[in-house]
Design a protein around this motif. Structure first.
Motif, PDB file in Angstrom:
ATOM      1  N   LEU A 144       1.499  35.172  95.744  1.00 21.47           N
ATOM      2  CA  LEU A 144       1.835  36.013  94.588  1.00 21.47           C
ATOM      3  C   LEU A 144       0.793  35.786  93.491  1.00 21.47           C
ATOM      4  CD1 LEU A 144       5.662  35.359  94.775  1.00 21.47           C
ATOM      5  CD2 LEU A 144       4.415  37.362  95.614  1.00 21.47           C
ATOM      6  N   LYS A 191      -0.892  40.799  89.897  1.00 20.67           N
ATOM      7  CA  LYS A 191       0.245  40.852  88.983  1.00 20.67           C
ATOM      8  C   LYS A 191      -0.211  40.642  87.552  1.00 20.67           C
ATOM      9  CE  LYS A 191       1.479  35.933  89.426  1.00 20.67           C
ATOM     10  NZ  LYS A 191       2.358  34.944  90.070  1.00 20.67           N
ATOM     11  N   ARG A 202       9.926  38.886  77.558  1.00 30.28           N
ATOM     12  CA  ARG A 202       9.102  39.596  78.544  1.00 30.28           C
ATOM     13  C   ARG A 202       9.907  40.521  79.440  1.00 30.28           C
ATOM     14  NH1 ARG A 202       7.833  35.460  83.528  1.00 30.28           N
ATOM     15  NH2 ARG A 202       9.840  34.431  83.515  1.00 30.28           N
ATOM     16  N   TYR A 238       7.836  42.665  84.404  1.00 29.23           N
ATOM     17  CA  TYR A 238       9.211  42.710  83.905  1.00 29.23           C
ATOM     18  C   TYR A 238       9.383  43.736  82.775  1.00 29.23           C
ATOM     19  CZ  TYR A 238      10.371  38.033  85.918  1.00 29.23           C
ATOM     20  OH  TYR A 238      10.634  36.967  86.723  1.00 29.23           O
ATOM     21  N   TRP A 271      10.256  38.880  89.537  1.00 30.44           N
ATOM     22  CA  TRP A 271      11.486  38.223  90.004  1.00 30.44           C
ATOM     23  C   TRP A 271      12.720  38.463  89.130  1.00 30.44           C
ATOM     24  CZ3 TRP A 271       8.269  38.346  93.520  1.00 30.44           C
ATOM     25  CH2 TRP A 271       8.419  37.665  94.725  1.00 30.44           C
ATOM     26  N   GLU A 476       4.707  29.753  81.723  1.00 28.41           N
ATOM     27  CA  GLU A 476       5.573  30.914  81.830  1.00 28.41           C
ATOM     28  C   GLU A 476       6.818  30.791  80.951  1.00 28.41           C
ATOM     29  OE1 GLU A 476       6.683  31.604  85.836  1.00 28.41           O
ATOM     30  OE2 GLU A 476       7.959  33.291  85.308  1.00 28.41           O
TER      31      GLU A 476
HETATM   32  C1  BGC Z   1       6.795  35.276  87.517  1.00 24.48           C
HETATM   33  C2  BGC Z   1       5.851  35.699  88.616  1.00 24.48           C
HETATM   34  C3  BGC Z   1       6.141  34.910  89.874  1.00 24.48           C
HETATM   35  C4  BGC Z   1       7.600  35.076  90.244  1.00 24.48           C
HETATM   36  C5  BGC Z   1       8.000  34.328  91.489  1.00 24.48           C
HETATM   37  C6  BGC Z   1       8.237  35.293  87.960  1.00 24.48           C
HETATM   38  O1  BGC Z   1       9.069  34.752  86.987  1.00 24.48           O
HETATM   39  O2  BGC Z   1       6.628  36.125  86.403  1.00 24.48           O
HETATM   40  O3  BGC Z   1       4.523  35.520  88.225  1.00 24.48           O
HETATM   41  O4  BGC Z   1       5.301  35.312  90.914  1.00 24.48           O
HETATM   42  O5  BGC Z   1       8.402  34.604  89.171  1.00 24.48           O
HETATM   43  O6  BGC Z   1       8.065  32.978  91.266  1.00 24.48           O
END
Ligand code: BGC
Length: 765
Positions: A144, A191, A202, A238, A271, A476
């Motif tokens: 990913l 992504k 987000r 998202y 996700w 994140e």
């Molecule tokens: C993130 C993605 C990630 C996905 C799977 C999401 O919260 O934004 O970048 O690939 O989770 O873990």
């Protein structure tokens, strides 16, 4: 007779319903025909979210423990479950498994921002070839990654995963990344498509962006990656974009991505589980990740009530089947669970060393490697290899600055090393007691400690040089802050001041290492110190790579993929970025309905195309370090360029000569200034770049770069078309955007334009 026919028809239907072709690469249509509605809906919805245990996703649902997700199998038709796992700085899976003495560590490679600082597409491809081998050998089908949102503002919490403020550099990097991973026969998911430029709210934030800025800045990098590298999958983001969730935007996912750019793979959601499953599927979002039964039921109901047509459903299912037949899981690849981690660590170290940016060097670097070093800063032991969140790789080790410097042969001031180690141990013990240890979204970092004046004065006497490591962790789920993050903290500032004055008084030099995930303020303190080395978050071999640069074993050749401004507010996006966002005060969950809040519920990209250097250069705003900037231990001369028209644009050559005394590589940046008149354009824009091989002193290399007329075009909203104006373009070769070394003209004889669909217009708030 009628009765017999009816019986035959009924029998035919039953046979069709139980037809069981087994999926092959060449019978996708046959399998599609044999699928029931239930099966089709199932294939469009990923496996349920894996459980999170002790900060690691457990992979019950995902055949490879710790993988982020999977697709659902349909055994009747020979459709296996395929496995999807994060990136981007390496593969993220769980490193240990209950009842299994084997380990499943993955290599922590340099983060995206450091890779982009290399400006070296073959280096990126080498890194991702190795990374993709781990994906394959650990039984994963799709990584990913890469993350490739534009660095719109320095405070976006995930900028370290992303490449650049410039769409061309970002797009080329992403294309190289995708090619390297996919050369292993596994897939990528570029992504987050698109405009996921902040972490604050987000899931709901609506990015309001002009069509021009969208096409030129926020989609351009995805366009390049899709057209050049054919990623297997795209991950929709998202957030909302101009009113629609990106995962429900037909304009984005079908009109632009597939109809205009020719994307052939699948689109999966980021996700979450948004209520509008059917709208997403209709818009061209093939796979819901992670999935749940609700979504399957919604798709079935949507087909039954006609909200989504059979053709639309089949289109998505066909995309899924075409994806599945490409995967190693489908092909029955026997993965080893034993990638060559040692060889990959060497790749990570080499890539990090060659990408590090040398920002300042006033006669101190390279060191000999034998000096006595006073190593300051909690980050010398609490070294950040990557960031937090889904981008955090479970690596077997991280080489911190103490280890990296000692490995290189330096003698470290023992008192300081003991002090920081003891502080780290104390902090760990405190957390064990309070239970506040690391969590997935946490960005805990040791707080910088004051060092007594007398101590520093002694250390200045006892050592040859000071190295101060300043660190930042980001990740994140949250954006960074302006105070005490973009800006130095008071303790850090004081540490720099005291170390500089004591060491300078003793006739010794001071070097700063910036172990940061994103841009920080440098202008107010850079003149206090003699050298600044920027390794960003360099992966598990990190400090070995830093030491390679400090000793000159590696001559730095990285350059900045973004601008370092003087002040945070100098970025136009800062006035509409949630830099003083206060989650508790603003969400208003318990106070009933509230007005949508700017920069939280919606973010109007008021700056348009004036992102990064496009703004600073055009409006002549002083910066601390410009886009494309980076020093070397040698010097380079640029020849007069030769620019000639070719069928589709121009070709420009320049000869670069190493005029210094050590071997080195040089990044060459090609900027173009457009003729006046027509659309307002940045003073100059990056249109191509190249990097020399390692040139010995006196050695030269000619680089030839190509720019097409389409690449010269800007987006005219009124005409909904890309337009390249006729006239004289100024082709400039630079060592940075502010350091143009050679210029030549190119004339585009006839204006050209490329009409596109008029989609994704902002809806007023
Ligand atoms: C993130 C993605 C990630 C996905 C799977 C999401 O919260 O934004 O970048 O690939 O989770 O873990």
């Amino acid at each position: 007779m009628k009765k017999i026919l009816l019986t035959l028809a009924a029998l035919g239907m039953t046979l069709a319903a139980v037809a069981q072709p087994q999926l092959r690469a060449d019978n996708v249509e046959e399998v599609l025909k044999a699928m029931t509605l239930q099966e089709k809906a199932t294939l469009l919805v990923g496996g349920a979210r894996a459980a999170m245990v002790n900060g690691v996703t457990s992979g019950v649902a995902a055949n490879v423990p710790g993988a982020a997700g999977n697709t659902r199998p349909i055994e009747r038709l020979g459709i296996p479950s395929t496995v999807l796992a994060d990136g981007p700085a390496g593969l993220r899976i769980q490193p240990t498994r209950p009842g299994d003495s084997n380990t499943y560590y993955c290599t922590g490679f340099p983060v995206g921002t450091l890779l982009a600082s290399s400006w070296d597409l073959s280096l990126v491809e080498d890194v991702t070839k190795a990374m993709g081998n781990e994906v394959l050998e650990y039984g994963v089908d799709v990584l990913l990654a890469p993350g490739m949102n534009i660095h719109r503002n320095p405070l976006c919490g995930r900028n370290f995963e992303y490449f650049s403020e410039d769409p061309l550099l970002s797009g080329k990097m992403a294309a190289a990344y995708v090619k390297g991973i996919q050369s292993n026969g596994v897939g990528t998911s570029i992504k987050h498509y698109a405009a996921n430029n902040q972490e604050t709210n987000r899931n709901e934030d609506d990015a309001i962006i002009s069509q021009r800025a969208l096409r030129e800045i926020y989609l351009k990098n995805f366009e390049i990656a899709v057209k050049e590298a054919d990623p297997w999958t795209v991950m929709s983001s998202y957030n909302k974009l101009n009113g629609d969730y990106t995962q429900q935007s037909e304009g984005l996912l079908t009109t632009v991505l597939r109809d205009e750019w020719g994307f052939q793979g699948i689109v999966m959601t980021d996700w979450g589980n948004k209520a509008g499953t059917v709208k997403s599927a209709k818009a061209g979002n093939d796979l819901m990740e992670p999935g749940n039964q609700n979504e399957i039921d919604r798709i079935i109901a949507g087909v039954q009530d006609g909200t989504i047509s059979q053709e639309e459903l089949d289109r998505n299912v066909r995309n899924m089947l075409n994806y599945i037949v490409r995967t190693p899981r489908f092909k029955g690849y026997q993965f080893s669970n034993k990638p060559d981690l040692k060889a990959h660590a060497a790749v990570a170290r080499k890539a990090a060393g060659e990408s590090i940016v040398l920002l300042r060097n006033e006669g101190v670097l390279p060191l000999k490697g034998t000096e006595k070093v006073a190593l300051y800063g909690v980050s010398s032991v609490d070294f950040v290899a990557g960031g937090t969140g889904s981008g955090d790789v479970n690596k077997a080790y991280v080489v911190n600055m103490v280890q990296g410097m000692e490995n290189a042969g330096f003698t470290l001031d023992k008192g300081l090393v003991d002090f920081y180690n003891a502080f780290q141990a104390y902090d760990k013990a405190q957390n064990a007691i309070s239970g506040s240890a690391f969590s997935w979204f946490s960005r805990r970092k040791l707080t910088e400690q004051a060092i007594p004046d007398a101590g520093i004065a002694n250390e200045a006497k006892a050592n040859d040089v000071a190295v101060v490591v300043l660190g930042r962790n980001a990740g994140e789920g949250a954006d960074r802050k302006m105070m005490d993050d973009f800006e130095l903290t008071a303790v850090e500032r004081e540490l720099l001041q005291k170390v500089s004055s004591s060491f300078h008084a003793a006739g010794k030099k001071v070097i700063v290492v910036l172990n940061v995930g994103g841009v920080i303020e440098t202008n107010s303190w850079k003149n206090l110190v003699d050298a600044i080395v920027l390794p960003w978050s360099p992966g598990q071999e990190g400090a070995n790579a830093v030491a390679d640069v400090l000793t000159g074993k590696v001559n730095p050749s990285g350059k900045l993929p973004m601008t370092f401004p003087v002040n945070f507010m100098d970025h136009p996006s800062s006035s509409n970025f949630p830099y003083n966002y206060n989650a508790n005060a603003s969400r208003g969950f318990f106070w009933g309905p509230r007005q949508p809040q700017k920069d939280v519920d919606y973010t109007r990209y008021e700056e348009g195309i004036w992102v990064g250097y496009r703004h600073f250069v055009t409006r002549d705003v002083t910066v601390s370090y410009p886009f494309g900037y980076g020093l070397s231990y040698t010097t380079f001369a640029y020849s007069k360029p030769v620019v000639k028209a070719v069928a589709d644009g121009f070709q420009a050559s320049i000869t670069v000569t190493n005029t210094g005394s050590v071997a080195g590589k040089e990044v060459v940046e090609l900027y173009v200034s457009a003729p006046a008149g027509g659309l307002e354009k940045p003073a100059r824009e990056l249109k191509a770049f190249g990097k020399t091989r390692e040139l010995q002193p006196g050695e030269s290399q000619t680089l030839t770069l190509q720019v097409s007329a389409y690449e010269l075009a800007s987006f005219n909203e009124a005409a909904s078309a890309w337009e390249a104006a006729a006239g004289s373009y100024k082709v400039q070769f630079g060592a940075s955007v502010d350091d143009i070394r050679a210029t030549a003209p190119f004339t585009l004889k006839k204006a050209q334009n490329w009409p596109v669909h008029n989609v994704l217009a902002p809806q007023e708030k």
